[in-house]
Design an enzyme around this catalytic site. Structure first.
Site, PDB file in Angstrom:
ATOM      1  N   ASP A 197       0.858  -1.191   0.000  1.00 19.62           N
ATOM      2  CA  ASP A 197       0.000   0.000   0.000  1.00 19.62           C
ATOM      3  C   ASP A 197       0.893   1.239   0.000  1.00 19.62           C
ATOM      4  O   ASP A 197       1.622   1.484   0.974  1.00 19.62           O
ATOM      5  CB  ASP A 197      -0.894  -0.031   1.243  1.00 19.62           C
ATOM      6  N   ASP A 208      -3.611   7.291  -3.284  1.00 22.96           N
ATOM      7  CA  ASP A 208      -3.629   6.110  -2.420  1.00 22.96           C
ATOM      8  C   ASP A 208      -3.970   4.903  -3.296  1.00 22.96           C
ATOM      9  O   ASP A 208      -5.072   4.808  -3.831  1.00 22.96           O
ATOM     10  CB  ASP A 208      -4.688   6.319  -1.338  1.00 22.96           C
ATOM     11  N   HIS A 277     -12.578   4.930   1.212  1.00 21.24           N
ATOM     12  CA  HIS A 277     -12.851   6.191   1.905  1.00 21.24           C
ATOM     13  C   HIS A 277     -12.645   7.378   0.977  1.00 21.24           C
ATOM     14  O   HIS A 277     -11.904   7.305  -0.010  1.00 21.24           O
ATOM     15  CB  HIS A 277     -11.916   6.327   3.108  1.00 21.24           C
ATOM     16  N   HIS A 285      -8.230  10.027   5.346  1.00 22.88           N
ATOM     17  CA  HIS A 285      -9.618   9.588   5.503  1.00 22.88           C
ATOM     18  C   HIS A 285     -10.495  10.831   5.599  1.00 22.88           C
ATOM     19  O   HIS A 285     -10.517  11.509   6.622  1.00 22.88           O
ATOM     20  CB  HIS A 285      -9.779   8.697   6.742  1.00 22.88           C
ATOM     21  N   GLU A 310     -10.952   0.848  -2.243  1.00 29.81           N
ATOM     22  CA  GLU A 310     -10.088  -0.270  -1.849  1.00 29.81           C
ATOM     23  C   GLU A 310     -10.943  -1.378  -1.265  1.00 29.81           C
ATOM     24  O   GLU A 310     -11.882  -1.137  -0.519  1.00 29.81           O
ATOM     25  CB  GLU A 310      -9.009   0.169  -0.861  1.00 29.81           C
TER      26      GLU A 310
END
Length: 424
Positions: A197, A208, A277, A285, A310
């Site tokens: 990640d 992300d 998110h 977040h 994700e």
């Protein structure tokens, strides 16, 4: 426009007049004696040396600004936002939406070039990592390979650009929030399932994206299930999509897969208490969650939002708990202003604010900037609700977990999967 044939190009070259660059220097020397040779020979031109194009190193360490001097970074994958709840295809031709998109792109806080720059760094870094991560490497070696590449390519500059969060290298039943601390001797093994990640941030815009590697075909179907679920989430996401319904579509895809282990078929389960998110400015977040199991959340995705889609799948119970030594931390966006009784905690908070702000960090990052003997102070900041700790999240021992993730941008006209690449 029809491309010329090689033969036509050759003919054109023969008849094309020579073009003289007015800026080129002229050699004033004349060969021979003009009296003996009649007219002086034509003056010779000195050609300016051609500007060399930058070449990326191996491993990639040449900053991206050398390749994109005008700041125009590549777009991600473009999708028209057609969801099962709303047909948004009119947005692609709406003059009003085009104007709103232009305004958004010109706003320093929302400009698309920042997230695209972060995404291009992510693609280059992860493509190198995917080729070179092999069993026998230590977790620290893998993390530093990825982070060194990220810092060099994004041209790290304090809070302006850098790593978006600690590199997650969660193994097997551990699904998320593990990165090695100093002294960690964990070695990647042939039978491991490794989640990678990676985060990159530019001007507070965080890309992300994550993938999973396995070196044993036993768990190929697990990876296939999770990647398919993530792609379902990306495809069905869009302006006006309700988060609870999107979760149900992700769940439906993932639960359609099974993994055969030791002659036994095991269903793939979405991990019920993990989620995608929204992403805010300097905030990984952003407040909205894309769960992996159908629910009654009627919250809608909105124009201009960034989301990390994700998904996590497991061969275990599909539920994670905190387990193991903590490595991930972040200063809270809404941290209270409370008096700190420890001088060391005050000093550490100053360091965190200066170097990370609200961007997540890990203990290795504190080591890297010269902090030492900071655990008491760090734990005090956690106890005072100023810093949030994020321990590793694990399913039952013996279970295997996988993760795939992309960052999407809900532009006024289209949906852009900014982190999409040729690899996944």
């Amino acid at each position: 426009m029809i491309a010329p044939t090689p033969l036509q190009e050759a003919k054109d070259q023969e008849t094309k007049p020579e073009v003289v660059d007015e800026n080129e220097e002229i050699d004033d020397e004349v060969d021979g004696d003009p009296a003996e040779n009649g007219d002086a020979k034509k003056k010779k031109k000195k050609k300016k040396p051609k500007k060399k194009k930058p070449v990326q190193s191996d491993p990639p360490r040449v900053g991206l600004s050398k390749f994109f001097p005008n700041g125009a970074y590549p777009e991600g994958e473009i999708q028209v936002k057609n969801t099962r709840t709303s047909n948004n295809s009119y947005r692609t031709t709406s003059e009003e939406k085009r104007h709103l998109e232009k305004l958004a792109n010109e706003d320093p806080e929302t400009t698309y070039s920042n997230i695209r720059r972060a995404a291009e760094v992510h693609r280059l870094t992860r493509q190198y990592a995917r080729k070179h991560i092999r069993p026998g490497m230590s977790m620290t070696e893998i993390a530093e390979m990825i982070e060194d590449g990220t810092r060099a390519l994004v041209e790290e500059n304090g809070l302006e650009a850098g790593v978006g969060f600690p590199t997650g290298l969660s193994l097997n039943n551990c699904a998320a929030h593990y990165t090695p601390n100093a002294g960690d001797k964990t070695i990647l093994k042939d039978g491991d399932v490794l989640k990678v990640d990676i985060g990159v941030q530019v001007q507070g815009r965080i890309c992300d994206s994550a993938f999973t590697l396995t070196f044993d075909p036993t768990y190929d179907k697990l990876l296939e299930a999770v990647q398919a679920a993530t792609n379902t989430g990306i495809r069905e996401a869009g302006i006006d999509m309700r988060l609870g319904e999107l979760a149900g579509l992700i769940q439906e895809t993932m639960e359609s897969y099974e993994v055969e282990v030791g002659g036994k078929s095991i269903p793939v389960k979405p991990i019920a208490n993990l989620s995608g998110h929204s992403i805010g400015l300097y905030q990984i977040h952003g407040g909205k969650s894309v769960n992996l199991v159908r629910n009654d959340d009627a919250t809608k995705m909105e124009e201009g939002e960034y989301f990390a889609i994700e998904t996590f799948g497991s061969t275990g119970r599909g539920y994670v708990i905190e387990s193991g030594e903590c490595s991930h931390y972040a200063r809270k966006i809404d941290a209270p202003h409370v008096p700190l009784r420890l001088t060391s905690a005050k000093s550490l908070l100053t360091t965190i604010n200066k170097n990370f702000g609200t961007i997540p960090f890990c203990r290795r990052y504190l080591d890297r900037i010269g902090e030492s003997k900071y655990l008491l102070a760090l734990n005090h900041l956690v106890s005072q609700d100023i810093v949030e700790s994020y321990p590793p999240l694990c399913d039952d021992l013996g279970a295997m977990t996988a993760q795939f993730e992309h960052t999407i941008l809900l532009r006024p006209t289209v949906k852009e999967v900014v982190s999409r690449g040729e690899d996944y």
